[in-house]
Design a protein around this motif. Sequence first.
Motif: not given
Length: 562
Positions: A54-61, A69-75, A173-184
């Motif tokens: 859906l993201l590749l079609q321009g449709i947001p989560p 879940k947070f949208p990190g893994t979708y991205l 911290g940025l990488l820890f933030g990415f970890a949380g965006m993948m899954k809380q």
Amino acid sequence: MIQEAGNHRNNKWSGIIPWLWLGLIILFVVWVRLRLLDIPLERDEGEYAYMGQLLLQGIPPYSQAYNMKFPGTYLIYAVILAVFGQTIQSIHLGLMLVNCATILLLFVLAGKILKTPGAIAASCTFAVLSLSPSVLGFAAHATHFVTLAAVGGTLLLFHAAPQNRPGLYFLSGLLFGFAGMMKQPGFLFLLFGIAYILYSGCRLNSWKQERPFFKILLRISLLITGAVLPFFIAIIWLFSAGVFDKFRFWTFEYAAKYSSQIPVSMAFKYFKAGFAFVAQDFWMVWLLSIFGLAAVFHQRELERSRIFVLLFIVFSFLSICPGFYFREHYFVTLLPAVSILIGTLVEFAIARAAAAFKLLPAKLTVSILLISMLAAGIVNQKDYYFYDDPQTISRKLYGQNPFPESIKIAEFIESVSNREDKIAVLGSEPQIFFYAKRHSATGYIYVYGLMEGHEYSLKMQQEMIREIESSSPRFIVVVNVSTSWLIQPKADKYIFQWLDTYLAENYAAIGLADILSPEKTVYKWNAHINDYRIQSPYYLTVFQKKPVSSFSTSRIAEKSSN
């Protein structure tokens, strides 16, 4: 001069050999994962793949598909699909690259904490355990992406204090933030970072420095700023896309209900069940990790990094605890800590053995023992690693869950539909949307939330019904498999009453997948379905909307208050 040249060659080889070992480890992982590329997607992977599509079609989560879940893994899935293609093989190829990158980062991290043998042991242990079916290692779960970001953040954090480079705290911290965006639960590694900064800032030597509180506050501020940056960017994106309210409900309000389903009193029971599955074939390795914990306190070389390692272990364990579900793949985020414990034990054993023997025999003996224990687990799972075909692996691990059948169901729907046709799946099989390349008629790509005993359950059922009736999808797939519903005792059954009437009035069956056994599924399409009698309690039925002339719309279903 000759002696100096010989020493130079020895030093050169001593630097290359660890990387050769690492290369062999990664080569083994790549070889096995290439064999497993075709394993059918399970439902979590199906969710991520559909969201990425859906993201590749321009449709947001959260607009046309809901989840907590947070949208990190979708991205990340969207990137994988864009680079490698929208196939099962592409997703598992992306997982292979992520897993290999994590092995590499863990090797570097362990090499900073331990000596070379310990680093090799840690990376080898992680490679085998994270690939194992015991943690569903073949599936591209969010925990693999959490682990990559968490190990990367931990490595930067380890470098930050000794090098006195404030920017590394921000990047960590940025990488820890990415970890949380993948899954809380990934945000728990941010707490690990904060705890370590507080400890390192409060050590006795720190009080000799000028303005220690300022330095502690600055480091924590940089760490937190880096961590919340991805979150704030996501908030701005979702708000501008008009889906913030849905995001807030699913990832905070509903997620809170989901996480409170299991009482604390039942937590150990669930942990025991999950850990028993995870450790069954590698029980010797997990037992060694306990001895490794003891070695952390006695290994002299760990004196300066002992608290760092202990904090990493504690917060890694906490990352598998939210909700107390302790599902197999949750343990992936614990594996780096377990692997470092194994590496610590290897270093401790080599040091003790070297005191009685020479160093080289000690290294060989300890290495052979560890390899033997890892090999014993691999031998226990030899069919998975070397022999079973992808569909057989799926069946052995997931039983009668309709993951192989989803492919054929989706292929059939795709062959008799247009791109704009929609599908409603009554069940929790979002991989069907991904395979069929068709949109869901409702945002409810899972029905688990509808079958739980909380106040949102009935409202969710009513909303799903409204969305289906409003969309009037051309196809409805009804999944008659209990694990696709997980109906809880207190759940409202209203949706089933609606479904029987709605299907009878508006749809006709045109497809059937009857799962007779792990080895055999009977498929019937179109007119052939009329003469077939269902033989199994596990089956999927495909319904197609009746022609307009005989189609009668039903009113939007609402349950009366009385």
